[in-house]
Structures are given as C-alpha cells and as structure tokens.
Design an enzyme around this catalytic site. Structure first.
Site, PDB file in Angstrom:
ATOM      1  N   LYS A  37      -5.236   1.671   4.245  1.00  0.00           N
ATOM      2  CA  LYS A  37      -3.939   1.046   4.010  1.00  0.00           C
ATOM      3  C   LYS A  37      -2.844   1.772   4.789  1.00  0.00           C
ATOM      4  O   LYS A  37      -1.776   2.071   4.266  1.00  0.00           O
ATOM      5  CB  LYS A  37      -3.614   1.035   2.520  1.00  0.00           C
ATOM      6  CG  LYS A  37      -4.589   0.194   1.714  1.00  0.00           C
ATOM      7  CD  LYS A  37      -4.168   0.093   0.264  1.00  0.00           C
ATOM      8  CE  LYS A  37      -5.132  -0.728  -0.539  1.00  0.00           C
ATOM      9  NZ  LYS A  37      -5.192  -2.119  -0.175  1.00  0.00           N
ATOM     10  N   CYS A  38      -3.107   2.024   6.049  1.00  0.00           N
ATOM     11  CA  CYS A  38      -2.224   2.804   6.911  1.00  0.00           C
ATOM     12  C   CYS A  38      -1.789   1.933   8.090  1.00  0.00           C
ATOM     13  O   CYS A  38      -2.504   1.016   8.487  1.00  0.00           O
ATOM     14  CB  CYS A  38      -2.999   4.031   7.407  1.00  0.00           C
ATOM     15  SG  CYS A  38      -2.141   5.072   8.597  1.00  0.00           S
ATOM     16  N   GLY A  39      -0.647   2.225   8.647  1.00  0.00           N
ATOM     17  CA  GLY A  39      -0.212   1.513   9.845  1.00  0.00           C
ATOM     18  C   GLY A  39      -1.165   1.701  11.008  1.00  0.00           C
ATOM     19  O   GLY A  39      -1.197   0.880  11.932  1.00  0.00           O
ATOM     20  N   THR A  41      -4.489   1.835  10.575  1.00  0.00           N
ATOM     21  CA  THR A  41      -5.790   1.299  10.179  1.00  0.00           C
ATOM     22  C   THR A  41      -6.412   0.387  11.238  1.00  0.00           C
ATOM     23  O   THR A  41      -7.635   0.431  11.433  1.00  0.00           O
ATOM     24  CB  THR A  41      -5.693   0.587   8.821  1.00  0.00           C
ATOM     25  OG1 THR A  41      -5.273   1.552   7.844  1.00  0.00           O
ATOM     26  CG2 THR A  41      -7.019  -0.009   8.397  1.00  0.00           C
TER      27      THR A  41
END
Length: 163
Positions: A37-39, A41
């Site tokens: 859930k990361c930019g 990803t």
C-alpha cells in the site's frame, strides 16, 4: 563464526517454508524491501520484469515485505502473496513480512547496514540491494530508482555478467 556473505542468511518465506539464500550461492541477488500500500508499490511490476528478463542468466529477485514505513504492509503473509500474484503476477521468491529497521531488524538487514553504511539503511519501502556472485553487496538504490531504470539495469547487468 561471523557471517561474511548474503548467502549465510535464511528468511521465512510467504508460504511458511524457509528461504535459504545459500541455495542461490554464486547467483547475483536483488533484494528489495516491499509493501503493498505504498506509492512505490507499482515497482512490483518492474521487479517482475527484471526477474523475467534475467532469471535465465542466474539473477534471483527476492521481495521482503515490511510494515515499518507508514504501516503500508498491514496484510498477513497469505494476503501479501495473493495481492502480489493477482496485481503484478509476482513469481519471484518472497520472504515473510519482516522487521528491517532498528534494533529488531532481521539479521540480513543488519548485515546490509554493515556492508553499505548508514546511507544504505532503508528509509522507505522499495530500497534495492544488489548482491554479487560472491555474496557481497555490490550497490544499492533508494525507492526513487525504479528496478527497470537505466541505472539499476546497468548495475544488475554488471553484476550478472561479471564472473
């Protein structure tokens, strides 16, 4: 005995078995701390592309999920595996979710910190560590360098083809 190479480490894998880096001795490795859930990803797509392109030349890509940066990996191992496969077709080895910073970090990341120095410590998800065929840290990249960038690919190819 003091650990001297990346091949001296084992990690639990997403499926509950052991991911023994010694099984990949004499193979270059690309180790990446990941989160779902990361930019950054979408870099899973690039990691899969690198794996697909260079696995026949011996490169092993290993994802190591962590929930330590922005709590961006809240899922359990089974959910992480499903997410990676469904959304990015990940087929490279994945370790179980692991702590990678501070005093509680897994031994592999303690070793990486010793090898790369203070600046190499991951400060966010998707730091990339290239290990040469001798099991030593060759170079590393921050989250800002995609795995398919010219800089990263050139470093990977140098490591892959440097016998």
């Amino acid at each position: 005995m003091q650990t001297k190479t990346a091949y001296d480490f084992s990690l639990p894998s997403l499926d509950g078995s052991s991911l023994t880096l010694g099984d990949y001795k004499n193979h270059p490795l690309l180790l990446v701390n990941t989160a779902s859930k990361c930019g950054f990803t979408p870099q899973y797509e690039g990691l899969q592309a690198v794996w697909s392109r260079y696995k026949k030349q011996g490169l092993i890509v290993i994802g190591i999920p962590s929930n330590e940066f922005g709590h961006q990996e809240p899922a359990d191992n089974k959910e992480i595996a499903a997410f990676c496969h469904k959304n990015y077709g990940v087929s490279f080895p994945m370790a179980a979710k692991s702590p990678i910073k501070g005093n509680g970090r897994i031994p592999l990341f303690q070793w990486l910190a010793e090898q790369g120095g203070l600046l190499s410590l991951p400060r966010w998800n998707f730091y990339k560590y290239i290990i040469n065929r001798q099991g030593q840290l060759a170079t590393w990249f921050t989250s800002l360098t995609p795995p398919v960038s010219k800089r990263c690919v050139m470093a990977l190819e140098k490591t892959i083809y440097d016998f």
